[in-house]
Design a protein around this motif. Structure first.
Motif, PDB file in Angstrom:
ATOM      1  N   LYS A  16      -1.820  -2.239  -3.286  1.00  0.00           N
ATOM      2  CA  LYS A  16      -2.480  -1.944  -2.001  1.00  0.00           C
ATOM      3  C   LYS A  16      -3.898  -1.402  -2.213  1.00  0.00           C
ATOM      4  O   LYS A  16      -4.807  -1.696  -1.439  1.00  0.00           O
TER       5      LYS A  16
ATOM      6  N   SER B 242      -3.723  -2.025   3.400  1.00  0.00           N
ATOM      7  CA  SER B 242      -3.324  -0.892   4.252  1.00  0.00           C
ATOM      8  C   SER B 242      -4.542  -0.012   4.518  1.00  0.00           C
ATOM      9  O   SER B 242      -5.382   0.207   3.643  1.00  0.00           O
ATOM     10  N   SER B 243      -4.653   0.468   5.776  1.00  0.00           N
ATOM     11  CA  SER B 243      -5.790   1.342   6.122  1.00  0.00           C
ATOM     12  C   SER B 243      -5.811   2.608   5.279  1.00  0.00           C
ATOM     13  O   SER B 243      -6.845   3.230   5.088  1.00  0.00           O
ATOM     14  N   GLU B 244      -4.641   2.936   4.753  1.00  0.00           N
ATOM     15  CA  GLU B 244      -4.550   4.132   3.917  1.00  0.00           C
ATOM     16  C   GLU B 244      -5.310   3.947   2.604  1.00  0.00           C
ATOM     17  O   GLU B 244      -5.782   4.894   1.996  1.00  0.00           O
ATOM     18  N   TYR B 245      -5.462   2.656   2.202  1.00  0.00           N
ATOM     19  CA  TYR B 245      -6.103   2.370   0.910  1.00  0.00           C
ATOM     20  C   TYR B 245      -7.317   1.440   1.060  1.00  0.00           C
ATOM     21  O   TYR B 245      -7.626   0.674   0.148  1.00  0.00           O
ATOM     22  N   ASP B 246      -7.985   1.502   2.213  1.00  0.00           N
ATOM     23  CA  ASP B 246      -9.087   0.556   2.433  1.00  0.00           C
ATOM     24  C   ASP B 246     -10.451   1.080   1.975  1.00  0.00           C
ATOM     25  O   ASP B 246     -11.481   0.467   2.224  1.00  0.00           O
TER      26      ASP B 246
END
Length: 516
Positions: free
Chosen positions: A21, A27-31
């Motif tokens: 990711k 995922s926005s968590e890992y962008d």
């Protein structure tokens, strides 16, 4: 044991779901791009490299197949990561452009951008896109900065050519230094021999030659630059051309542009210098002129203005001396030659022996006064500058010779008008001595009359107080010495029991009486 081996293999040759990711940014968590992203990208690169090495040593076809599959998987993740990096840099650049448009100061390059560029080194297409965006941002920064500087302070100095040009060149010099620092921050080192670094810095500063040439051309065309301004501008161009070369460490289009401007200025300067020289060399000194010529005043004013730039000139000392020798040989030497013409060379000291010689002596004295006045202007200007020492000595020697000839001619005429030569060339008698003394003292005590030979009206034609005092002092001394000769001759002849009463004054008093 088998389970441990599988876990060890997965750790060495597989990415975790979180790491997947991080690289893909699904995922926005890992962008976002951060240290974890670069660490994961490095891990993927290392896995692929290990698999490449393992293929060559593997004895099992199935193991080799597995390693190839892992390599393809890592390549897929890495490709996705590289595209993310490229897009991220583009976004960053667009953000920086918006900040510039809003008047915010350019920030130092972020560490993540440097890491991203380094990571993309093996992907020229993506790297080229990133460089294009970075160059666009920096070019825009240069453009905005330059025109802000023009509006805020540089254009305010347009009336003063020296300040105006120096501020333009100084701004460009600072811009070049700033962009080399940018390239150094981007690659960790500024190496102009590296084709990549050089290509980027050349692309970034590409607008600068146009900025400079346009502004300087406008100034050159709209303002009739004086000879001093042209001389100063040519040296200023050379100074900043050298400075910019030292910063960039290669011959850039900017340096060539400044060199062209330097040539333009020096050519215009040489044309004006040639015109001055031609005016002097073709000038014919008017007859019966005594005072300083206008051509002498104007030429030496231009020379002095140029020479004041000698100590402030910042070009190489050899180039500086070459340029100033050109000024000296184009202005001063032709002027000196003007006052060493055939007419002045034909001048001779006039010893007045007959009445008819007086008119010739007056004309000669006027000629000598004319030469001394003009040469004194030249000498006064030259003596301000140590660089001109030899030429100043030459002019002073020439001037001293003319002054001595002037003094001898003036003294000769005065002594003739006082009757000294007439009595000194005859056999003395008491009556002749008494007559001479009576006439001499009548002249002596009426020296305030302009018709009186001792009034020294010739001194009114000399412009320099220094030379007036010197000529007066020397003339009085020569007259006093002549009187002493006659005094000693009369005393030796012993024509009267008390000869000192007949002569009235001792020789040492005569100079004081005349000076009063």
């Amino acid at each position: 044991k088998r389970k441990d081996e599988v876990e060890d293999f997965m750790n060495k040759y597989q990415l975790s779901s979180v790491e997947n990711k991080i690289l893909t940014g699904v995922s926005s968590e890992y962008d976002h791009i951060d240290d974890k992203f670069f660490a994961t990208l490095k891990k993927a690169h290392n896995i692929k490299k290990k698999c490449e090495q393992a293929i060559y040593s593997s004895q099992s076809p199935s193991a080799a197949t597995t390693q190839i599959e892992i390599m393809e998987e890592m390549s897929m993740y890495m490709s996705s990561a590289y595209h993310r990096l490229s897009e991220w840099i583009e976004t960053k650049c667009k953000t920086m452009l918006v900040e510039q448009e809003n008047g915010n100061q350019q920030k130092p390059i972020e560490d993540e951008i440097r890491k991203a560029v380094n990571a993309l080194q093996g992907h020229p297409t993506l790297l080229e896109i990133c460089f294009k965006e970075l160059i666009s941002v920096r070019k825009r920064f240069i453009h905005v900065n330059f025109f802000n500087a023009l509006k805020t302070h540089i254009d305010l100095q347009a009336i003063d050519i020296h300040t105006y040009l120096s501020q333009i060149f100084a701004h460009v010099h600072i811009a070049c230094a700033s962009e080399t620092e940018f390239v150094e921050a981007l690659f960790g080192v500024y190496d102009p021999m590296n084709s990549q670094s050089r290509k980027i810095i050349e692309a970034i500063i590409e607008p600068l030659p146009h900025f400079i040439s346009t502004r300087v051309a406008d100034t050159y065309e709209s303002h009739e630059m004086k000879i001093r301004e042209l001389f100063d501008a040519s040296h200023m161009c050379e100074l900043y051309r050298v400075k910019i070369h030292q910063v960039l460490q290669f011959e850039s289009a900017l340096e060539i542009c400044i060199k062209d401007l330097e040539t333009q200025f020096i050519n215009s300067f040489n044309e004006k210098l040639k015109a001055i020289k031609e005016e002097i060399t073709t000038f014919v000194c008017p007859e019966h002129e005594i005072k300083v010529l206008l051509i002498t005043k104007e030429s030496m004013e231009k020379f002095t203005n140029l020479m004041h730039l000698y100590h402030t000139s910042v070009v190489d000392s050899d180039r500086r001396d070459e340029d100033f020798n050109k000024v000296l040989s184009s202005i001063v030497l032709p002027l000196i030659k003007l006052f060493q013409n055939d007419r002045s060379k034909a001048l001779e000291t006039v010893i007045v022996k007959e009445t008819k010689d007086i008119e010739r002596s007056n004309s000669t004295i006027a000629e000598f006064s004319f030469l001394v006045n003009n040469l004194n202007v030249i000498f006064t200007s030259l003596s301000q500058f140590a660089f001109c020492g030899d030429t100043a000595d030459e002019v002073e020697t020439l001037m001293n010779r003319y002054v001595e000839q002037l003094i001898t001619t003036v003294t000769s005429r005065i002594l003739f008008q006082c009757g000294f030569y007439q009595i000194n060339n005859q056999e003395l008698s008491l009556e002749k001595v008494k007559q001479f003394v009576e006439e001499f003292y009548e002249i002596l005590f009426d020296a305030t009359s302009e018709s009186n030979p001792l009034y020294l009206k010739e001194l009114n034609d000399i412009d320099s107080n220094k030379w007036v005092k010197y000529i007066r002092s020397r003339t009085i001394s020569e007259i006093s010495n002549a009187y002493r000769t006659l005094y000693d001759k009369a005393m030796k002849a012993n024509l009267h029991p008390n000869m000192s009463e007949v002569l009235y004054h001792k020789p040492e008093n005569i100079a004081l009486l005349i000076d009063v």
